[in-house]
Design an enzyme around this catalytic site. Sequence first.
Site, PDB file in Angstrom:
ATOM      1  N   THR A   1       0.862  -1.195   0.000  1.00 36.72           N
ATOM      2  CA  THR A   1       0.000   0.000   0.000  1.00 36.72           C
ATOM      3  C   THR A   1       0.893   1.239   0.000  1.00 36.72           C
ATOM      4  O   THR A   1       1.978   1.212   0.580  1.00 36.72           O
ATOM      5  CB  THR A   1      -0.869  -0.015   1.283  1.00 36.72           C
ATOM      6  OG1 THR A   1      -1.855  -1.009   1.137  1.00 36.72           O
ATOM      7  CG2 THR A   1      -1.540   1.329   1.543  1.00 36.72           C
ATOM      8  N   ARG A  27     -15.043  -6.275   0.456  1.00 42.23           N
ATOM      9  CA  ARG A  27     -14.313  -5.785   1.642  1.00 42.23           C
ATOM     10  C   ARG A  27     -13.631  -4.441   1.380  1.00 42.23           C
ATOM     11  O   ARG A  27     -12.999  -4.231   0.345  1.00 42.23           O
ATOM     12  CB  ARG A  27     -13.258  -6.824   2.024  1.00 42.23           C
ATOM     13  CG  ARG A  27     -12.422  -6.459   3.242  1.00 42.23           C
ATOM     14  CD  ARG A  27     -11.068  -5.904   2.859  1.00 42.23           C
ATOM     15  NE  ARG A  27     -10.212  -5.686   4.035  1.00 42.23           N
ATOM     16  CZ  ARG A  27      -9.056  -5.037   4.002  1.00 42.23           C
ATOM     17  NH1 ARG A  27      -8.624  -4.544   2.866  1.00 42.23           N
ATOM     18  NH2 ARG A  27      -8.345  -4.876   5.080  1.00 42.23           N
ATOM     19  N   GLY A  38     -10.965  -1.695   3.174  1.00 43.80           N
ATOM     20  CA  GLY A  38      -9.997  -1.596   4.275  1.00 43.80           C
ATOM     21  C   GLY A  38      -9.986  -0.215   4.904  1.00 43.80           C
ATOM     22  O   GLY A  38     -10.932   0.567   4.783  1.00 43.80           O
ATOM     23  N   ASP A  39      -8.893   0.078   5.573  1.00 46.40           N
ATOM     24  CA  ASP A  39      -8.766   1.366   6.277  1.00 46.40           C
ATOM     25  C   ASP A  39      -8.361   2.505   5.346  1.00 46.40           C
ATOM     26  O   ASP A  39      -8.619   3.679   5.651  1.00 46.40           O
ATOM     27  CB  ASP A  39      -7.720   1.260   7.398  1.00 46.40           C
ATOM     28  CG  ASP A  39      -6.358   0.871   6.843  1.00 46.40           C
ATOM     29  OD1 ASP A  39      -6.297  -0.046   5.992  1.00 46.40           O
ATOM     30  OD2 ASP A  39      -5.351   1.485   7.240  1.00 46.40           O
ATOM     31  N   THR A  67      -0.554   2.057   6.972  1.00 39.57           N
ATOM     32  CA  THR A  67      -0.482   0.834   6.180  1.00 39.57           C
ATOM     33  C   THR A  67      -0.423  -0.356   7.113  1.00 39.57           C
ATOM     34  O   THR A  67       0.248  -0.295   8.144  1.00 39.57           O
ATOM     35  CB  THR A  67       0.724   0.809   5.224  1.00 39.57           C
ATOM     36  OG1 THR A  67       0.761  -0.485   4.604  1.00 39.57           O
ATOM     37  CG2 THR A  67       2.049   1.067   5.928  1.00 39.57           C
ATOM     38  N   GLY A  68      -1.114  -1.411   6.756  1.00 41.83           N
ATOM     39  CA  GLY A  68      -1.106  -2.595   7.607  1.00 41.83           C
ATOM     40  C   GLY A  68      -2.443  -3.291   7.545  1.00 41.83           C
ATOM     41  O   GLY A  68      -3.195  -3.136   6.578  1.00 41.83           O
ATOM     42  N   GLY A 112      -5.815  -3.646   7.780  1.00 43.84           N
ATOM     43  CA  GLY A 112      -6.821  -2.594   7.774  1.00 43.84           C
ATOM     44  C   GLY A 112      -7.905  -2.692   8.831  1.00 43.84           C
ATOM     45  O   GLY A 112      -8.314  -1.682   9.408  1.00 43.84           O
TER      46      GLY A 112
END
Length: 346
Positions: free
Chosen positions: A212, A240, A242-243, A263-264, A266
């Site tokens: 990301t 889905r 994510g964050d 990043t990671g 989410g």
Amino acid sequence: MKKIILLVILSFLFTACKEDTTMISEPPEKMEKAAEFSIIIHGGAGTILRENLSPENEALYKTTLEKAIKVGHRILKHGGSSLDAVEKTINVLEDSPIFNAGKGAVFTHEGTNEHDASIMDGSNLNAGASAGTKTVKNPINLARAVMEHSPHVMLSGTGAETFAKEQGLELVDPNYFYTEKRMKSLERVKASEKNKVASFYDEDIQNSKYGTVGCAALDKFGNLAAGTSTGGMTNKRWGRIGDAPIIGAGTYANNKTCAISSTGWGEYFIRGMVAYDISALMEYRELSLREAAKEVIQTKLKNLGGTGGIIGIDKKGNMVMEFNTAGMYRATMDETGALYVGIFKD
Ligand code: ASP
């Protein structure tokens, strides 16, 4: 004589064209000084180990990060806005096939690519985001268009694509996003699938998902901005999100405090409202950017079970790169042109 004149002209041209850059090996996190402008980027956090990255790939990641951050740095140096710097820097990362954003996005369970992105203007708390788009070449441009040309903050799916078309943004055939590397990741993850829900959280997915991209910048006018763009997580399904497109989780910017891109994993960043939480700790508990980032990433996120990291800049131009994973692709550049590029924890 002619040769000498030619040599003088050539050496003059070489000096004039040379970037005003100094490579530094230490991250500039320890400087608590005011900077006129600065910029910081990430290309994802995860189980990035030296032994798993070939020297060629390491060099490729580093040169691409450098190329991207220099685009934003040049904009800031010439008096451009932090929003422009963030958008144009992210475009370079989105156009590269090596990061999980734009061209290099990971595949969903169905073998499609679904992009999420967001951007925020710290000067007025305006924000824009797009989620689950399949044909927009540069999702960060769509996020910015949502912020500037619609009455909304987040658009999703086909509606977002219709809006992108109306805005004259570049649309591509979904095949544009096909890369063999990401398809192999999907196949690997599917092959190791034990059961539908558990597989999403497999170590294998965790290892193949990073990439990301995000950017935060402070411009000469004291304005902060941040943006994030991603393909999400390999094997994601059911639409889905994510964050990355969620303001406060994946992206946040406020001139009073800081600009953050996450990043990671989410789901944990959403539950922890990671980007906003760092800003809130600065605003209400008067923590420094470094203290706030450490608290959220190393304590709060870890206790929740989440992995990943953030990059951030405060209103004085101090920068932070905090992650609880083995590595995070990252780079910083300040007003002096000092460039730092890092991948592993050291
Ligand atoms: N945060 C992104 C997501 O969960 C993935 C990543 O940063 O690697 O969609």
